[in-house]
Design a protein around this motif. Structure first.
Motif, PDB file in Angstrom:
ATOM      1  N   LEU A 159      -7.383   2.434 -11.975  1.00 13.91           N
ATOM      2  CA  LEU A 159      -6.751   1.120 -12.103  1.00 13.91           C
ATOM      3  C   LEU A 159      -6.015   0.769 -10.814  1.00 13.91           C
ATOM      4  N   HIS A 160      -6.156  -0.484 -10.369  1.00 16.43           N
ATOM      5  CA  HIS A 160      -5.433  -0.924  -9.170  1.00 16.43           C
ATOM      6  C   HIS A 160      -4.888  -2.329  -9.379  1.00 16.43           C
ATOM      7  N   GLY A 161      -3.830  -2.654  -8.674  1.00 13.68           N
ATOM      8  CA  GLY A 161      -3.291  -4.003  -8.709  1.00 13.68           C
ATOM      9  C   GLY A 161      -4.031  -4.902  -7.731  1.00 13.68           C
ATOM     10  N   PHE A 162      -4.101  -6.188  -8.024  1.00  5.37           N
ATOM     11  CA  PHE A 162      -4.826  -7.086  -7.135  1.00  5.37           C
ATOM     12  C   PHE A 162      -4.211  -8.488  -7.141  1.00  5.37           C
ATOM     13  N   ILE A 163      -4.405  -9.161  -6.020  1.00  6.87           N
ATOM     14  CA  ILE A 163      -4.132 -10.590  -5.884  1.00  6.87           C
ATOM     15  C   ILE A 163      -5.288 -11.183  -5.099  1.00  6.87           C
ATOM     16  N   HIS A 164      -5.915 -12.222  -5.630  1.00  6.95           N
ATOM     17  CA  HIS A 164      -7.027 -12.901  -4.961  1.00  6.95           C
ATOM     18  C   HIS A 164      -6.653 -14.364  -4.733  1.00  6.95           C
ATOM     19  N   VAL A 165      -6.945 -14.869  -3.552  1.00  6.77           N
ATOM     20  CA  VAL A 165      -6.713 -16.281  -3.232  1.00  6.77           C
ATOM     21  C   VAL A 165      -7.967 -16.818  -2.551  1.00  6.77           C
ATOM     22  N   ALA A 166      -8.444 -17.987  -2.993  1.00  2.67           N
ATOM     23  CA  ALA A 166      -9.689 -18.540  -2.457  1.00  2.67           C
ATOM     24  C   ALA A 166      -9.554 -20.040  -2.220  1.00  2.67           C
ATOM     25  N   LEU A 167     -10.198 -20.528  -1.156  1.00  2.67           N
ATOM     26  CA  LEU A 167     -10.230 -21.958  -0.830  1.00  2.67           C
ATOM     27  C   LEU A 167     -11.636 -22.330  -0.394  1.00  2.67           C
ATOM     28  N   GLY A 168     -12.071 -23.546  -0.748  1.00  4.44           N
ATOM     29  CA  GLY A 168     -13.401 -23.967  -0.334  1.00  4.44           C
ATOM     30  C   GLY A 168     -13.777 -25.321  -0.873  1.00  4.44           C
ATOM     31  N   ARG A 169     -15.060 -25.486  -1.193  1.00  2.00           N
ATOM     32  CA  ARG A 169     -15.592 -26.766  -1.657  1.00  2.00           C
ATOM     33  C   ARG A 169     -16.510 -26.545  -2.855  1.00  2.00           C
ATOM     34  N   ALA A 170     -16.666 -27.610  -3.669  1.00  2.00           N
ATOM     35  CA  ALA A 170     -17.593 -27.587  -4.788  1.00  2.00           C
ATOM     36  C   ALA A 170     -18.387 -28.887  -4.798  1.00  2.00           C
ATOM     37  N   TRP A 171     -19.637 -28.804  -5.246  1.00  3.46           N
ATOM     38  CA  TRP A 171     -20.524 -29.967  -5.310  1.00  3.46           C
ATOM     39  C   TRP A 171     -21.180 -29.984  -6.687  1.00  3.46           C
ATOM     40  N   ALA A 193      -3.980  -2.815  -4.275  1.00  2.00           N
ATOM     41  CA  ALA A 193      -2.995  -1.767  -3.999  1.00  2.00           C
ATOM     42  C   ALA A 193      -3.163  -0.608  -4.975  1.00  2.00           C
ATOM     43  N   ASP A 194      -3.292   0.603  -4.432  1.00  2.00           N
ATOM     44  CA  ASP A 194      -3.372   1.826  -5.235  1.00  2.00           C
ATOM     45  C   ASP A 194      -3.594   2.989  -4.262  1.00  2.00           C
ATOM     46  N   ASN A 195      -3.295   4.208  -4.706  1.00  2.00           N
ATOM     47  CA  ASN A 195      -3.474   5.353  -3.810  1.00  2.00           C
ATOM     48  C   ASN A 195      -4.941   5.720  -3.608  1.00  2.00           C
ATOM     49  N   GLN A 196      -5.869   5.090  -4.319  1.00  2.00           N
ATOM     50  CA  GLN A 196      -7.296   5.344  -4.094  1.00  2.00           C
ATOM     51  C   GLN A 196      -7.763   4.751  -2.760  1.00  2.00           C
ATOM     52  N   PHE A 197      -6.995   3.805  -2.183  1.00  2.00           N
ATOM     53  CA  PHE A 197      -7.341   3.235  -0.894  1.00  2.00           C
ATOM     54  C   PHE A 197      -6.711   4.077   0.218  1.00  2.00           C
ATOM     55  N   ASP A 198      -7.360   4.110   1.383  1.00  2.00           N
ATOM     56  CA  ASP A 198      -6.977   5.028   2.449  1.00  2.00           C
ATOM     57  C   ASP A 198      -5.497   4.936   2.797  1.00  2.00           C
ATOM     58  N   LYS A 199      -4.966   3.723   2.939  1.00  3.07           N
ATOM     59  CA  LYS A 199      -3.561   3.535   3.295  1.00  3.07           C
ATOM     60  C   LYS A 199      -2.738   2.984   2.131  1.00  3.07           C
ATOM     61  N   SER A 225     -11.894  -6.017   6.506  1.00  2.00           N
ATOM     62  CA  SER A 225     -10.803  -5.436   5.731  1.00  2.00           C
ATOM     63  C   SER A 225      -9.826  -4.670   6.601  1.00  2.00           C
ATOM     64  N   LEU A 226      -8.617  -4.509   6.062  1.00  2.00           N
ATOM     65  CA  LEU A 226      -7.566  -3.680   6.646  1.00  2.00           C
ATOM     66  C   LEU A 226      -7.067  -2.717   5.574  1.00  2.00           C
ATOM     67  N   GLY A 227      -6.618  -1.530   6.000  1.00  2.00           N
ATOM     68  CA  GLY A 227      -6.058  -0.565   5.063  1.00  2.00           C
ATOM     69  C   GLY A 227      -7.082   0.360   4.436  1.00  2.00           C
ATOM     70  N   ASP A 228      -8.332  -0.076   4.347  1.00  2.00           N
ATOM     71  CA  ASP A 228      -9.417   0.724   3.799  1.00  2.00           C
ATOM     72  C   ASP A 228     -10.703   0.073   4.282  1.00  2.00           C
ATOM     73  N   ASP A 229     -11.586   0.849   4.897  1.00  2.00           N
ATOM     74  CA  ASP A 229     -12.767   0.251   5.527  1.00  2.00           C
ATOM     75  C   ASP A 229     -13.993   0.204   4.621  1.00  2.00           C
ATOM     76  N   THR A 230     -13.822   0.417   3.313  1.00  2.00           N
ATOM     77  CA  THR A 230     -14.949   0.316   2.391  1.00  2.00           C
ATOM     78  C   THR A 230     -15.417  -1.132   2.298  1.00  2.00           C
ATOM     79  N   ASP A 231     -16.707  -1.338   2.520  1.00  2.00           N
ATOM     80  CA  ASP A 231     -17.325  -2.664   2.428  1.00  2.00           C
ATOM     81  C   ASP A 231     -17.754  -2.894   0.976  1.00  2.00           C
ATOM     82  N   ARG A 232     -17.197  -3.931   0.334  1.00  2.00           N
ATOM     83  CA  ARG A 232     -17.446  -4.134  -1.098  1.00  2.00           C
ATOM     84  C   ARG A 232     -18.213  -5.444  -1.326  1.00  2.00           C
ATOM     85  N   THR A 233     -19.233  -5.375  -2.188  1.00  2.00           N
ATOM     86  CA  THR A 233     -20.041  -6.547  -2.537  1.00  2.00           C
ATOM     87  C   THR A 233     -20.267  -6.550  -4.044  1.00  2.00           C
ATOM     88  N   GLN A 234     -20.226  -7.729  -4.629  1.00  2.00           N
ATOM     89  CA  GLN A 234     -20.496  -7.832  -6.066  1.00  2.00           C
ATOM     90  C   GLN A 234     -21.389  -9.024  -6.339  1.00  2.00           C
TER      91      GLN A 234
END
Length: 626
Positions: free
Chosen positions: A507-519, A536-542, A573-582
């Protein structure tokens, strides 16, 4: 002034109590009145959900005559009754003048007591100025692009007996946080959630609120005429007088504008008892349902906002008219020169659209300036010279009112499995306190809008382990689409606790913020956002990972079928260099007004030091709205 009256009475009463005690009913009768539902409503007494104590929700000392009136119903009733029996004070100085609703109610309950009405010219003049004969609940619909307005709002209009008179000149009753004007949206939201503002009842001309909600915020309005009798309306007016110059702590989730208006209505009618249904949350649209459940709504009417009117006319105008309308506002060319190529009726259409667009720029975009003001006047002058009608049809009433959508809470059960590099089966128990997501049943909600709070998924794995899988504190998404005249920003913000796909994910804490456009087009709603994610969690490198990348999607919101495809890639990314895609796909199918089936599938890739892992998750769920 009224606070001074209360202070004066509180000092005076001990001296006069011996004079009036002989006229007091017996203790048993007083206790019976103090325990009655209506006396509790008049004092806004409610059971506190956390302390399990019954007390008044009014937080102003001026609302009570007894020193312990906030927590002692009998003490306040006895003290008030003593004060109501006292005579000989100057005009407007009696307790009868300060608390006319309480006085009126006690007179009805105690016909054997020889009350003597005291002169209250200030209250009488105020009541006569309001001239209230009917009550109409006003619901400016939810406005997703304003965080402080995303649930909608309610107020009460005091309508006169002569309904041919302009309703804009009537008065309205509003409850709102008395916020610091220097607070930004973030501070406002925090204080609103934690009771950091006093909430006050105010009475003002209705046109003031109409300008604020229908024009300044461009929100549609639903009006609900309440079937209150004239006697109940009079009691409502008396009680509004009592709450003036007092305050209630304002809480965005529960003790908000809509909840407080219900409490005011409860205090005005023996038929009304609605606020007890709202303990932890009070969504405005649910308060409208409470009125309907109690058979207090006579009928409803729709008032389209200036924005809705402009968009409706735009949908009926040819491209040449739209282009001319925009040029009429944005260019400095002569109005008649720009209109000359169009036929007479299309000239009128262009002028009406140009005027609407100029208002939009002046109010919504805050672009009021002498040049735009002069241009607007010139457009009105040109329109006045053309007696031809524009030929636009009437804007249609929405097929569903906001209160006819699905209910605000949601519960469900989901069964699924993991495949790929990690395999397991699971069952999720799901609950959401409020309110709506883009895959929910769309009827009655703003298209492309999402507001979720208190969303919890508890997962039971096939080996019996139980864990919190997701907990969303808040998740707001606005996919407002671009139109010819409007260019809104699509945006989203969410925060809480989450796990990646995988049996052993932490389990990790998260905050997501997004800006853009819709059509929006006939194939659905498309959107592209730039999203930044902080985890944020100890599973990330820093101990954290701060990343940014594109979020692309397609959304279909049909009457029965709802579907969404979305891709999210976070390469920087900063703090952990894992590249994540979903990549995710969701499908919803309406089974009833408050029942939906949902299928979900997602694939998550994790790449670090050229090593890639992937986990797939598929599931099916049934969920109920209540």
């Amino acid at each position: 002034m009224r606070g001074a009256v209360v202070l004066f009475l509180s000092v005076l009463l001990p001296a006069v109590s011996s004079v009036v005690s002989a006229a007091m009913p017996d203790t048993q009768r007083l206790q019976q009145l103090a325990d009655s539902q209506q006396w509790q409503h008049l004092l806004h007494y409610r059971l506190h959900p956390f302390t399990d104590r019954t007390m008044s929700q009014n937080d102003s000392p001026e609302f009570f005559l007894a020193a312990d009136g906030k927590r002692n119903l009998l003490s306040e009733l006895t003290t008030d009754l003593q004060a109501f029996l006292h005579t000989g004070l100057a005009d407007n100085e009696s307790a009868q003048c300060r608390f006319p609703a309480r006085y009126f109610w006690l007179k009805q309950q105690l016909p054997e007591v020889a009350f003597v009405d005291q002169p209250c010219p200030e209250f009488t003049a105020w009541r006569d100025e309001l001239d209230a004969h009917y009550l109409t609940l006003i619901f400016p619909a939810s406005h997703i692009n304003s965080p402080s307005s995303m649930y909608g709002h309610t107020l009460v209009r005091l309508d006169r007996e002569d309904e041919s008179r302009s309703k804009l000149l009537a008065y309205s009753v509003n409850f709102a946080a008395n916020a610091d004007t220097t607070d930004n949206e973030l501070v406002f939201t925090w204080k609103g959630l934690t009771g950091g503002y006093p909430g006050v009842v105010s009475v003002m001309p209705y046109y003031v609120k109409t300008n604020e909600y229908q024009h300044m915020e461009y929100r549609d309005v639903w009006e609900y005429r309440l079937n209150f009798s004239k006697a109940e309306v009079d009691q409502f007016v008396r009680h509004i007088w009592e709450t003036d110059d007092t305050f209630f702590d304002y809480f965005f989730f529960d003790e908000n504008c809509s909840y407080r208006l219900l409490a005011l209505l409860d205090a005005s009618s023996e038929r009304a008892d609605m606020t007890d249904d709202f303990v932890l949350t009070a969504v405005p649209v649910e308060t409208i349902r409470a009125l309907q459940k109690n058979n207090l709504v006579a009928y409803s009417e729709y008032r389209a906002s200036a924005a809705s009117d402009m968009e409706h006319k735009s949908s009926e105008a040819p491209v040449a008219v739209l282009n001319t309308a925009r040029e009429l506002v944005e260019s400095g060319l002569a109005i008649e020169t720009l209109l000359q190529p169009l036929p007479q009726q299309q000239q009128v259409q262009a002028l009406e659209l140009a005027h609407a667009y100029a208002r939009y720029l002046a109010i919504k975009k805050k672009q009021a300036n002498p040049v735009l003001r002069a241009r607007t006047i010139a457009l009105l002058s040109a329109r006045a010279k053309r007696p031809v009608t524009a030929g636009f049809s009437e804007i249609p009433v929405p097929a569903y009112r906001d209160d006819e959508g699905h209910l605000s809470r949601r519960a469900g059960i989901r069964a699924g499995a993991l495949s790929g590099d990690d395999q397991a089966e699971f069952v999720d128990l799901r609950f959401r306190a409020a309110y709506h997501d883009v895959l929910d049943l769309p009827q009655g909600f703003v298209p492309g809008s999402q507001i979720q709070m208190g969303k919890l998924d508890v997962r039971v794995w096939d080996d019996g382990d139980v864990q919190v899988q997701h907990f969303t504190v808040v998740d707001v998404l606005s996919l407002s689409h671009r139109t010819f005249f409007q260019r809104p920003v699509a945006w989203g913000v969410s925060g809480g606790l989450d796990r990646f796909n995988g049996r052993e994910a932490e389990l990790h804490g998260f905050i997501h913020v997004a800006l853009g456009r819709a059509w929006l087009n006939s194939a659905g709603r498309f959107y592209g956002l730039a999203e930044t994610q902080l985890r944020a969690d100890n599973q990330f490198d820093k101990g954290y990972q701060w990343s940014i990348g594109p979020r692309l999607g397609w959304l279909w919101q049909g009457r029965r079928l709802q579907a969404q495809l979305e891709a999210n890639w976070q390469p920087l990314s900063l703090g952990d260099d894992t590249d994540r895609t979903q990549l995710s796909a969701q499908l919803g199918w309406r089974l009833g007004n408050n029942v939906q089936l949902r299928a979900e599938a997602s694939r998550q890739w994790f790449e670090q030091d050229s090593a890639e892992t992937a986990v797939n998750e598929v599931s099916a769920a049934v969920q109920w709205y209540f």
